[in-house]
Design an enzyme around this catalytic site. Structure first.
Site, PDB file in Angstrom:
ATOM      1  N   LEU A 122     -20.249 -10.480 -30.160  1.00 40.18           N
ATOM      2  CA  LEU A 122     -21.527 -11.175 -30.041  1.00 40.18           C
ATOM      3  C   LEU A 122     -22.392 -10.741 -31.216  1.00 40.18           C
ATOM      4  CD1 LEU A 122     -22.443 -10.778 -26.223  1.00 40.18           C
ATOM      5  CD2 LEU A 122     -21.628 -12.845 -27.371  1.00 40.18           C
ATOM      6  N   ASP A 123     -23.212 -11.651 -31.730  1.00 39.00           N
ATOM      7  CA  ASP A 123     -24.119 -11.294 -32.815  1.00 39.00           C
ATOM      8  C   ASP A 123     -25.033 -10.159 -32.382  1.00 39.00           C
ATOM      9  OD1 ASP A 123     -22.986 -13.319 -34.246  1.00 39.00           O
ATOM     10  OD2 ASP A 123     -24.695 -14.695 -34.078  1.00 39.00           O
ATOM     11  N   VAL A 124     -25.514  -9.391 -33.349  1.00 40.41           N
ATOM     12  CA  VAL A 124     -26.295  -8.198 -33.050  1.00 40.41           C
ATOM     13  C   VAL A 124     -27.522  -8.513 -32.201  1.00 40.41           C
ATOM     14  CG1 VAL A 124     -27.490  -8.377 -35.283  1.00 40.41           C
ATOM     15  CG2 VAL A 124     -27.467  -6.194 -34.066  1.00 40.41           C
ATOM     16  N   ASN A 125     -28.189  -9.628 -32.450  1.00 40.80           N
ATOM     17  CA  ASN A 125     -29.394  -9.958 -31.694  1.00 40.80           C
ATOM     18  C   ASN A 125     -29.146 -10.940 -30.564  1.00 40.80           C
ATOM     19  OD1 ASN A 125     -31.400  -8.300 -32.894  1.00 40.80           O
ATOM     20  ND2 ASN A 125     -31.389  -9.618 -34.707  1.00 40.80           N
ATOM     21  N   THR A 126     -27.875 -11.192 -30.252  1.00 38.30           N
ATOM     22  CA  THR A 126     -27.519 -12.013 -29.104  1.00 38.30           C
ATOM     23  C   THR A 126     -27.267 -11.112 -27.911  1.00 38.30           C
ATOM     24  OG1 THR A 126     -26.509 -13.711 -30.508  1.00 38.30           O
ATOM     25  CG2 THR A 126     -25.894 -13.703 -28.185  1.00 38.30           C
TER      26      THR A 126
END
Length: 300
Positions: A122-126
């Protein structure tokens, strides 16, 4: 590792062209189960349900689902065997470090070659649901489900503008690129097959800003896939300045949340259907918006 990668690559290739037979899937399953028996040791202990910034949504069989908090890197996982596996560990907090600190009695968690048991990224800010494994059996069988395209991953996001209410498939191929040392994906004829399904939309606004609240299903796992596909359609995500999205003070990050994960883990845990609630920061952002259409639109 080479046997795993070669076998998964074959399954992935057949699944990409809808040619994966049940016989090939089952034989691959049995091969991976045999390989896992060599690596796994007797399992002991249980996972705590909540620790610090993350929590365990579900522990079932040989796998568990984390509620990943925003701001944490998942720098070891990949969803596709045809995605380059060169990983450069970035600064900041990393999920694998957290796992090794808290769950290090499980051998797979300490194994970098097995991604510390992390099945996808998952993306870091997701924020949202992240599938992890406690054993090599869970890890290998979960990888098989992903490459065989038997996993359902759903996201909630807010994008700029009035997104069409009809269910839509976004199929533009995506190519990984770099802009000012920042990894990203762009639509390109040289890109890889990518499939994003917009399931439903609700139209909202605040002041002069019109946005759409979407439910999205990912069928492939390219880097920044939802962000890149929606930006290419002219509807970048709220807070996503990297892809041209509007920034507002009341939304502290990219509005993107992994809300639901459905997968059949076979002998490693059976059927999983996990929902991850929207975190407080994104709930607070929604409170700033009002509905344009009373019920929104959804194509079943």
């Amino acid at each position: 590792a080479w046997l795993r990668d070669d076998l998964l690559s074959v399954v992935h290739a057949f699944a990409n062209y809808s040619k994966l037979t049940e016989s090939l899937y089952r034989s691959s399953l049995e091969t991976l189960k045999t390989a896992a028996k060599v690596l796994d040791v007797e399992k002991e202990g249980a996972l705590p349900l909540a620790m610090d910034e993350m929590s365990v949504l579900l522990e079932q069989g040989d796998v568990y689902v984390l509620s990943k908090a925003p701001g944490w890197n998942v720098s070891v996982g990949w969803d596709e065997v045809d995605t380059p596996k060169v990983v450069k560990k970035s600064r900041g907090k990393h999920v694998q470090d957290w796992l090794m600190q808290n769950f290090n009695t499980w051998p797979v968690v300490n194994d970098e070659a097995a991604q510390h048991g992390i099945v996808h990224r998952l993306d870091v800010n997701t924020s949202g649901a992240l599938l992890c494994s406690k054993t090599y059996l869970g890890y290998l069988l979960a990888q098989l489900q992903f490459v065989a395209r038997r996993v359902q991953k759903y996201y909630v996001c807010v994008c700029a503008g009035h997104f069409p209410p009809q269910r839509r498939l976004l199929l533009d191929p995506l190519l990984e690129s770099t802009l000012r040392d920042e990894p990203r994906s762009i639509v390109s004829e040289r890109g890889r097959y990518s499939k994003t399904e917009v399931v439903s939309s609700v139209h909202l606004r605040v002041d002069e800003l019109t946005v759409s609240l979407l439910q999205v299903r990912l069928h492939t796992g390219r880097r920044h896939q939802i962000r890149a596909h929606l930006a290419h359609e002219g509807h970048p995500l709220l807070g996503d300045s990297s892809y041209g999205g509007p920034e507002v003070s009341w939304c502290p990050r990219v509005f993107l949340h992994a809300s639901r994960l459905v997968v059949n883990m076979e002998e490693a845990g059976g059927e999983l259907d996990v929902t991850c609630p929207l975190p407080e920061d994104l709930q607070a952002a929604l409170h700033h918006l009002e509905a344009l259409d009373l019920l929104g639109r959804s194509e079943k």
